[in-house]
Design a protein around this motif. Structure first.
Motif, mmCIF file in Angstrom:
data_model
loop_
_atom_site.group_PDB
_atom_site.id
_atom_site.type_symbol
_atom_site.label_atom_id
_atom_site.label_comp_id
_atom_site.label_asym_id
_atom_site.label_seq_id
_atom_site.Cartn_x
_atom_site.Cartn_y
_atom_site.Cartn_z
ATOM 1 N N PHE A 28 -38.163 -13.369 -2.138
ATOM 2 C CA PHE A 28 -38.547 -12.307 -2.623
ATOM 3 C C PHE A 28 -38.648 -11.009 -2.132
ATOM 4 N N LEU A 29 -38.697 -10.923 -0.781
ATOM 5 C CA LEU A 29 -38.928 -9.779 -0.245
ATOM 6 C C LEU A 29 -37.412 -9.140 0.100
ATOM 7 N N ALA A 30 -37.546 -7.890 -0.179
ATOM 8 C CA ALA A 30 -36.171 -7.237 -0.345
ATOM 9 C C ALA A 30 -35.648 -6.331 1.233
ATOM 10 N N ARG A 31 -36.666 -6.617 2.063
ATOM 11 C CA ARG A 31 -36.423 -6.138 3.232
ATOM 12 C C ARG A 31 -36.703 -7.096 4.230
ATOM 13 N N ARG A 32 -36.272 -6.849 5.484
ATOM 14 C CA ARG A 32 -36.766 -7.689 6.894
ATOM 15 C C ARG A 32 -36.640 -6.886 7.868
ATOM 16 N N PRO A 33 -37.561 -7.463 8.930
ATOM 17 C CA PRO A 33 -37.538 -6.762 10.101
ATOM 18 C C PRO A 33 -36.161 -6.432 10.715
ATOM 19 N N ARG A 34 -36.230 -5.595 11.633
ATOM 20 C CA ARG A 34 -34.943 -5.346 12.409
ATOM 21 C C ARG A 34 -34.918 -6.138 13.903
ATOM 22 N N GLU A 35 -33.819 -6.855 13.834
ATOM 23 C CA GLU A 35 -33.659 -7.856 14.976
ATOM 24 C C GLU A 35 -32.352 -7.522 15.735
ATOM 25 N N PRO A 36 -32.332 -7.646 17.071
ATOM 26 C CA PRO A 36 -31.104 -7.515 17.548
ATOM 27 C C PRO A 36 -30.144 -8.707 17.634
ATOM 28 N N VAL A 37 -28.877 -8.072 17.378
ATOM 29 C CA VAL A 37 -27.833 -9.112 17.283
ATOM 30 C C VAL A 37 -27.616 -9.785 18.590
ATOM 31 N N ASP A 38 -27.421 -11.303 18.379
ATOM 32 C CA ASP A 38 -27.146 -12.012 19.509
ATOM 33 C C ASP A 38 -25.614 -12.102 19.514
ATOM 34 N N GLU A 39 -25.063 -11.007 20.561
ATOM 35 C CA GLU A 39 -23.373 -11.031 20.451
ATOM 36 C C GLU A 39 -22.878 -12.140 20.794
ATOM 37 N N PRO A 40 -23.250 -12.854 22.114
ATOM 38 C CA PRO A 40 -22.521 -14.167 22.339
ATOM 39 C C PRO A 40 -22.656 -15.135 21.315
ATOM 40 N N LEU A 41 -23.659 -15.215 20.706
ATOM 41 C CA LEU A 41 -23.687 -16.061 19.672
ATOM 42 C C LEU A 41 -22.909 -16.011 18.351
ATOM 43 N N ARG A 42 -22.760 -14.660 18.085
ATOM 44 C CA ARG A 42 -21.804 -14.232 16.996
ATOM 45 C C ARG A 42 -20.521 -14.575 17.357
ATOM 46 N N ALA A 43 -20.084 -14.175 18.732
ATOM 47 C CA ALA A 43 -18.607 -14.531 19.272
ATOM 48 C C ALA A 43 -18.324 -16.081 19.180
ATOM 49 N N PHE A 44 -19.500 -16.856 19.488
ATOM 50 C CA PHE A 44 -19.327 -18.268 19.541
ATOM 51 C C PHE A 44 -18.880 -18.859 17.967
ATOM 52 N N HIS A 45 -19.695 -18.210 17.182
ATOM 53 C CA HIS A 45 -19.504 -18.845 15.631
ATOM 54 C C HIS A 45 -18.057 -18.282 15.027
ATOM 55 N N HIS A 46 -17.624 -17.040 15.759
ATOM 56 C CA HIS A 46 -16.309 -16.704 15.371
ATOM 57 C C HIS A 46 -15.279 -17.438 15.633
ATOM 58 N N ARG A 47 -15.408 -18.039 16.918
ATOM 59 C CA ARG A 47 -14.478 -18.843 17.453
ATOM 60 C C ARG A 47 -14.683 -20.220 16.799
#
Length: 715
Positions: free
Chosen positions: A589-608
């Motif tokens: 029910f929390l409408a906001r969350r803390p800022r977290e750095p994006v793991d770019e290698p992990l995002r690229a892995f999931h895209h592949r």
């Protein structure tokens, strides 16, 4: 959630209903042209000079015969009743009702419309449409465009609207017009004007409704009528019946006739004092006698004047419908947003699944006061004895929602799954969801099952019904929505039972637990279940109830598990933030969350991985059993399976262990022998050339480091 198959999306359902004659979803659409003047359709000249016979200057005053035009306009499919937007910036000599352009003789390169407009979106049934028109705040340079272009030669560039300077310093409005259909005959309209300039600016909004002139020609129709009515304008037509145009906010309703202004065009007397250009003469030139004080006619406009701050915007909502509505705006915003989402999902090839909680509602839910019989009730003694289990609401003692194993949830009240009225209401709710979405996820779907609910609530729920909850509910919903996808959040090894009760997919919590806490042998045993059952499972590594995958399965281990769940039969649930490696799981029910750095290698892995999984998961799935030497048991840590399609073969191998693993994998394709084959890893693009005979006997040799994978295309 990804799945090889699925229910038809909402727009496809509308298309099917239109094609089958069930509902006329295509009756209303963008059937107005942007320019009817100067066309051969309106040309009755003796010399065939359509441009001179019916000019832009005449168009505001002269009734068309064969069609209509307008800005962001719509009409019925026979163009009997038309709707479009007119504008005035307080400076132009005429209303902006249609596009302006040059005729063949005026343009140095021939005919050319000198306006800027964009059709931004449109679904096949016109259930959602979006349009943008750029309207200058300064006086529109009609004469400048004609004179300058006419003076230029064939070899000169054209003189465009932008060249006139009327858009300098961004002194213009971006006017967006959106249409959304709540039903085949129910159109929501939202007009939003953005002031892109540095100063506030006045804008007159005149959404206009009119009938195409069909009554005075030979063989004409009866004269239709527009008149003022509660909330807007009423339109009556012999063929279309009655329509109503509702508007929000105070407005001046202006009425005239869609009749030629003979005095202006031909120098002859008018047959009626209220003619086509009457609304423009009233607004621009202050001619109060140009509009009908009785507020009737065949052309009418809703006139609102807005002062728009610099960089700000203003919005006007309207609704054109065949139904008299007490509150036209009750479902306006939700319907419009739903159609926007549907259009965006369709453009991306996605479908929409909405969440439904069948077990409990909030204490302020309308059912608490209107339908208390749908709830589990308590007594004052219950509240006094166990205040954590009950609460008081509106003088009633209600049980807090719970499951049979854990304490009650403090913020919800319990529904009675044994109640006949609750079951009927559940059907109605799910039918409503089916009207809006392609599928529904049922939260904690095992809780209303008869045996679970009886264990949880005992005598408080009343007698156990003869029919279980979901076998009662789901068939009745599917009578209305046969293709609606049902997904069950399921625990306690009740996935198979829920599939048998009608769910298409159930959460595979057991696989999640095995990937997280157990070894490859445990996973392999799980995957030995019946294939029909496997296809009905939802594989996941995180959801709103579980820890973030990046925290629970960090690094290579998480990537190995992701390859497994992405390439197994069934559906795959990808949670928001999972691809980016988010590690903090905020409360639901929390409408906001803390800022977290994006793991770019992990995002690229999931895209592949998603690209690879889409190619792999086609055809027949088959698990493989790795084999190894007697003195090397590392093969036990490997998971492997194949996918076989008529035009592709794939092999997936996952080292589900924390040490290197080696094995032989006998591939199931008998025609491999006799030639060499290239194996291409879709995640790394590495290639391996192997003899076909070896691939089947003794099998492909695989050696993988801890938590490493192969997703191989076998060429």
């Amino acid at each position: 959630m990804t799945d090889g198959d699925g229910a038809a999306d909402a727009e496809r359902r509308r298309l099917a209903e239109a094609d089958e004659g069930v509902a006329p979803w295509r009756r209303w659409g963008p059937y107005l042209s942007e320019r009817q003047w100067g066309t051969v359709r309106e040309d009755y000249s003796t010399d065939g000079d359509a441009w001179s016979y019916f000019t832009h200057d005449q168009a505001r005053s002269r009734a068309y015969r064969w069609g209509e035009d307008g800005i962001a306009g719509i009409s019925d499919d026979k163009q009997r009743l038309c709707f479009a937007l007119a504008l005035w910036n307080g400076r132009d000599p005429i209303l902006k009702e249609r596009m302006f352009g040059l005729t063949n003789s005026e343009g140095n390169h021939g005919e050319d419309v000198k306006e800027y407009w964009f059709h931004l979106d449109n679904t096949p049934t016109h259930s959602y449409m979006k349009y943008l028109y750029k309207y200058p705040q300064g006086e529109f340079p009609y004469a400048d465009l004609v004179d300058t272009n006419r003076a230029r030669g064939r070899d000169d560039p054209e003189y465009e609207l932008l060249d006139t300077g009327v858009f300098d310093e961004d002194r213009y409005f971006d006017v967006f017009v959106e249409y959304a259909k709540a039903g085949p005959e129910d159109l929501l309209v939202e007009i939003t004007a953005h002031n892109r300039g540095l100063d506030e600016a006045v804008l007159h909004l005149l959404p206009t409704l009119w009938f195409r002139h069909t009554w005075s020609w030979a063989g004409g129709t009866a004269v239709p009528a527009l008149r003022a009515a509660d909330g807007g304008i009423r339109a009556d037509h012999d063929e279309l019946g009655t329509r109503r145009l509702y508007h929000d906010g105070a407005a001046e309703l202006l009425f005239t006739g869609n009749e030629t202004d003979n005095e202006r065009i031909f120098g002859s007397p008018n047959t009626t004092p209220y003619v086509k250009d009457g609304i423009g003469r009233h607004v621009v030139h202050g001619e109060t006698g140009a509009v009908d004080p009785a507020r009737t006619g065949t052309k009418a406009a809703v006139h609102q004047v807005r002062t728009v701050p610099a960089g700000g915007s203003t919005t006007l909502r309207l609704r054109l419908t065949d139904t008299e509505l007490g509150d036209p705006w009750r479902d306006f915003d939700t319907t419009l947003e739903s159609r926007r989402v549907e259009a965006e999902l369709a453009a991306r090839g996605l479908r929409l699944i909405l969440d439904f909680v069948p077990n409990h509602v909030a204490p302020d839910h309308p059912w608490v006061t209107r339908h208390p019989d749908r709830l589990i009730r308590g007594t004052a003694d219950d509240l006094s004895r166990t205040p954590g289990d009950f609460l008081e609401s509106d003088g009633r003692i209600l049980a807090r929602g719970r499951d049979p194993f854990f304490p009650p949830w403090p913020d919800v009240v319990q529904l009675n799954a044994f109640g006949a009225d609750l079951r009927t209401a559940t059907v109605d709710t799910l039918v409503s969801i089916g009207d809006q979405a392609d599928g529904v996820r049922c939260d904690m779907a095992m809780l209303p099952m008869n045996d679970v609910f009886a264990k949880t609530w005992g005598d408080r729920a009343g007698p156990v019904p003869a029919e279980d909850f979901w076998p009662y509910v789901l068939p009745r919903v599917r009578e209305r929505h046969p293709d609606l996808l049902f997904v069950a959040e399921a625990y306690w090894d009740l996935e198979w039972a829920l599939q048998q009760q009608g769910f298409d997919h159930c959460y595979d919590k057991r696989l999640y637990d095995r990937l997280l806490h157990e070894d490859a042998e445990s996973v392999r045993a799980h995957l030995g279940a019946d294939l029909t059952y496997q296809r009905g499972l939802v594989r996941f590594l995180e959801n709103h109830d579980e820890p973030r995958a990046a925290a629970a399965l960090p690094g290579a281990r998480g990537r190995a598990a992701a390859v497994a769940v992405a390439t197994l039969p069934g559906a795959t649930l990808w949670h928001e933030g999972q691809f980016e490696g988010r590690r903090v799981r905020p409360p639901v029910f929390l409408a906001r969350r803390p800022r977290e750095p994006v793991d770019e290698p992990l995002r690229a892995f999931h895209h592949r991985l998603l690209t690879a999984a889409a190619a792999v998961r086609r055809g027949e799935w088959r698990p493989l059993v790795p084999t190894g030497r007697p003195d090397d048991d590392t093969h036990r840590g490997l998971l492997a399976w194949t996918w076989t399609h008529a035009d592709a073969r794939h092999l997936v191998v996952v080292n589900q262990s924390d040490r290197p693993a080696r094995a032989r994998l006998s591939l199931p394709w008998d025609d491999l022998a006799g030639r060499e084959h290239r194996l291409t890893d879709l995640l790394t693009s590495r290639t391996y050339d192997r003899d076909g005979g070896e691939l089947t006997d003794p099998g492909l040799f695989v050696a993988l480091e801890a938590w490493q994978t192969h997703v191989l295309e076998v060429g």
